[in-house]
Enzyme design. Structure first.
Site, short mmCIF file in Angstrom:
data_model
loop_
_atom_site.label_atom_id
_atom_site.label_comp_id
_atom_site.label_asym_id
_atom_site.label_seq_id
_atom_site.Cartn_x
_atom_site.Cartn_y
_atom_site.Cartn_z
N CYS A 1 -49.60 4.27 25.20
CA CYS A 1 -49.56 5.23 26.31
C CYS A 1 -49.14 6.58 25.73
O CYS A 1 -49.31 6.81 24.53
CB CYS A 1 -48.63 4.75 27.42
N ARG B 1 -45.17 2.74 30.24
CA ARG B 1 -46.28 1.79 30.41
C ARG B 1 -46.51 0.86 29.23
O ARG B 1 -46.60 -0.37 29.40
CB ARG B 1 -47.58 2.55 30.71
N ASP C 1 -49.60 7.18 35.25
CA ASP C 1 -48.34 7.55 34.59
C ASP C 1 -47.23 7.60 35.63
O ASP C 1 -47.28 8.40 36.57
CB ASP C 1 -48.55 8.94 33.96
P1 4NP Z 1 -45.47 6.64 29.33
O1 4NP Z 1 -44.80 7.67 30.38
O2 4NP Z 1 -46.59 7.41 28.66
O3 4NP Z 1 -45.95 5.55 30.19
O4 4NP Z 1 -44.37 6.25 28.37
C1 4NP Z 1 -44.36 8.95 30.03
C2 4NP Z 1 -43.19 9.12 29.35
C3 4NP Z 1 -42.75 10.40 29.05
C4 4NP Z 1 -43.50 11.50 29.41
C5 4NP Z 1 -44.70 11.32 30.09
C6 4NP Z 1 -45.13 10.05 30.40
N1 4NP Z 1 -43.03 12.81 29.13
O5 4NP Z 1 -43.70 13.78 29.50
O6 4NP Z 1 -41.99 12.94 28.47
#
Ligand code: 4NP
Length: 162
Positions: free
Chosen positions: A10, A16, A126
């Site tokens: 991800c 995720r 997300d």
């Molecule tokens: P992930 O979610 O891609 O599912 O781990 C996110 C975690 C952090 C961020 C965005 C999405 N961020 O912008 O820091």
């Protein structure tokens, strides 16, 4: 040849994909399938961190412990180490494909929810900037896709042994 290892990817590797790693590992363990599962993020934002607290809590509520996982960034050598690379969304998929060196690398990259036939979603949304509901939706979508994958791998393994 059968699938030996799977990478879940991800953006941050804190919401995720660690969940996808935890769920997939659990399902493979239940089926006694010895397939290695790991996860990574396309960004460097959260390298070295445990999963997001909300993701850990939601996973535990659903019987999966992801509290010890540690975020890392996707790297080009992951194309050597993994047979299948599942992206949670289309942007992740694009970013992984940008790093691919040849058609063999590119062929390893799939969208996780393409494993499901009947769903209103083709990407795992997300949940980072949303509420608790978002995490349960992520859990349900990832869980369903991983169940489908585990069934496929079970068949693959049974045929391989024949
Ligand atoms: P992930 O979610 O891609 O599912 O781990 C996110 C975690 C952090 C961020 C965005 C999405 N961020 O912008 O820091």
């Amino acid at each position: 040849m059968h699938t030996r290892n799977i990478l879940m990817v991800c953006l941050g590797n804190i919401c995720r994909s660690p969940l996808a790693e935890g769920i997939m590992r659990e399902k493979l363990k239940q089926r006694k399938l010895e397939i290695y599962v790991d996860s990574a993020g396309t960004s460097s934002y959260h390298i070295g961190e445990n999963p997001d607290r909300r993701s850990i809590t939601n996973a535990l509520k659903n019987g999966v412990d992801i509290s010890k996982l540690i975020a890392r960034q996707f790297k080009v050598t992951d194309f050597n180490g993994f047979d299948v690379i599942y992206a949670m969304d289309k942007q992740n998929m694009k970013d992984i494909l940008k790093l691919s060196r040849n058609s063999e690398d590119a062929a390893k990259v799939k969208l996780l929810l393409d494993e499901l036939d009947n769903t209103n979603f083709n990407e795992v949304p997300d949940p980072y900037f949303g509420g608790e509901d978002g995490f349960q939706l992520v859990f349900d979508l990832v869980n369903e896709a991983c169940e489908k994958i585990a069934e496929k791998l079970q068949h693959e393994m049974n045929n391989y042994k024949l």
